[in-house]
Write an enzyme that holds these catalytic residues in place. Sequence first.
Site, PDB file in Angstrom:
ATOM      1  N   THR A 221       1.132  -4.753   4.237  1.00 16.52           N
ATOM      2  CA  THR A 221       0.872  -5.126   5.629  1.00 16.52           C
ATOM      3  C   THR A 221       0.306  -6.528   5.803  1.00 16.52           C
ATOM      4  O   THR A 221       0.457  -7.123   6.866  1.00 16.52           O
ATOM      5  CB  THR A 221      -0.106  -4.119   6.271  1.00 16.52           C
ATOM      6  OG1 THR A 221      -1.346  -4.127   5.542  1.00 16.52           O
ATOM      7  CG2 THR A 221       0.474  -2.719   6.267  1.00 16.52           C
TER       8      THR A 221
ATOM      9  N   THR B 276       0.814  -1.220   0.000  1.00 17.93           N
ATOM     10  CA  THR B 276       0.000   0.000   0.000  1.00 17.93           C
ATOM     11  C   THR B 276       0.842   1.262   0.000  1.00 17.93           C
ATOM     12  O   THR B 276       0.466   2.269  -0.613  1.00 17.93           O
ATOM     13  CB  THR B 276      -0.926   0.000   1.239  1.00 17.93           C
ATOM     14  OG1 THR B 276      -1.787  -1.132   1.170  1.00 17.93           O
ATOM     15  CG2 THR B 276      -1.768   1.263   1.299  1.00 17.93           C
TER      16      THR B 276
END
Length: 614
Positions: free
Chosen positions: A139, A37
């Site tokens: 993540t 991200t």
Amino acid sequence: MAVFQNDVTRSIQMNVRKSKLHSTSESTILVVYTGGTIGMVKSESGYIPESNIFQNSLRSNIRFHDAEEHHRRLSHPGYSKDFFITPLSFYNKRIIYKILQMVPLLDSSCMSVRNWIQIAEVIEENYKLYDGFVILHGTDTMPYTASILSFILEDLGKPVIITGSQIPFSEIRNDAVDNLLGAITIAGHFAIPEVGLYFNNRLYRGNRTCKYDNSSFEPFKSPNMRCLIKAGINFKVNWNLIRMPHKGGKFRVHKDLDSNISVVSFSPIMTEESLLASINPHTKAIIIQTYGAGNIPDNRPELLDALKRANERGIVIVNITQCKKGGVSDSYHCGQILGRAGVISGRDMTFEAALCKLSYLLGKYPGEPEKVKSEVSKDLRGEMTIDPEEIDFSLTMKEIIKTIGNVLGIYTQQDRDDVTEEILPIIINTAAAQDNIRELTQIRHEGISLELCDYEGKTPLHVACSTGKKEIVSFLVRQEVNINSIDSQGRTPLMEAINHGHFEIARELIKFGGIISCPNEQLAPMLCYAGMRGDLNKVKILYKSGVNINVIDYDKKTVGHLAAANNHLDVIRYLKNKTDYKFDAKDNNGMTPAEIAEYKGFLEISNCIKNTDQ
């Protein structure tokens, strides 16, 4: 070899070696961008990874790049236009860093064993050129990558910090800026030779982390260990937690990983067939995720038999808890039978750490299941907590003073005071554990408090009680220390003494006002386990210390249920004649202690409970 854009060329490598980038006023960091991200941008199909997104963004941000200093250095030997350089930090230091980009960039859910090895190879190829490494990563699988790198980067002597973000760097409001800047700053300033995970102002040991929230700026937790660094106005480093590399160890990368690992999560609907389905001819290891403190149903012998047969085939079986916090133990019979079946305790390892540790060990010791079993039960990279009773306290005062002398090469008096503050509790607690009254007396005469606590909140009295040092306990009580101090797990010294079976010490503490302050969920297993084992002394001392004798465990069993089920008449008589125990208590199956005794054929116990004359 991994494929990366803008890879370091041989000529640049030679120049870097000749330059002075490794001076004390500067450090060099390699940033490896794998995707995730943090580097994504909006597209018609949603967020996608973007190549070279950091190059222009960072060069125009004064916090990440000092353009004036960069241009001034372009004429210096060994300095490349690809480098970034930070302004002078609070510590009067600059960080020079370079960004390498994986091709293709990956969403972290696409990470594989091959990608793990690629990242490790980049670190291996550039290990001598840089003082530290930062890995930009998605993540979703970040704790897996952090865990596997901690194992395969053997004898690591430099920081490797993994970070990312919940909102892309390209968005106006994001967490990417602080996470990236914090990771680069820590890697460039602190000699922490570990694989860490940095997020939301905290650096965690990577193999202790798990992702628990996908919608906040704090997606990761380290449930069984404090953070290594907490970033605030200053960086608070818990140096006592940092693991140093083996003396004389040479950094190397272990690249052989084995993926033949099955995962079994116990549930009430599990069948023998579903368990056997996970044990195929290629399976070399199984991770079983059990209830609570490591329990499986003891009324399902077919499940245990299946695990026994797997163990006999040479399959390594590791037991970890389904709970996020805590670990497995043998407090209950259900947990003990697993050990007898050859199942290895995973203690308080996260699932991610257990999986990666097995993959590493199976690859390192192919065809040697007994060696893997031996190694998996050891704390290799700080991934598990070893019970204090298994640790030999070997630090002497002379050795600690020598260590302090080595550390005092740091710069400010405040830093020196901080290090001393961290080390003093170790000195005092070591003296208590070694039964060294002379050292404790000297410490007291020097005006140092005997109530200092270590990173777990344990005082010298906690340590003396857990290790059974009666003379130290008496000495500390005479010094009027707080006998009811509470450690980070909510345990008082009295709780430590009882938990480790030092009842004479416990009685002395009770005499001077010692109490237990633990919640029922901690006391119930201890009391019930004492009933199951027929440990009358422990039952007595717990009751005398004020523990509620009717406390229930996870399936509503009490000390009376366990004592009755295991035919411990002396415990039943004590409960009946000396306590306010309620024999009408019913467990989850709706059975009282008397009914359990009748069911098992222990008529003497059943009659004792029912007979008012006994």
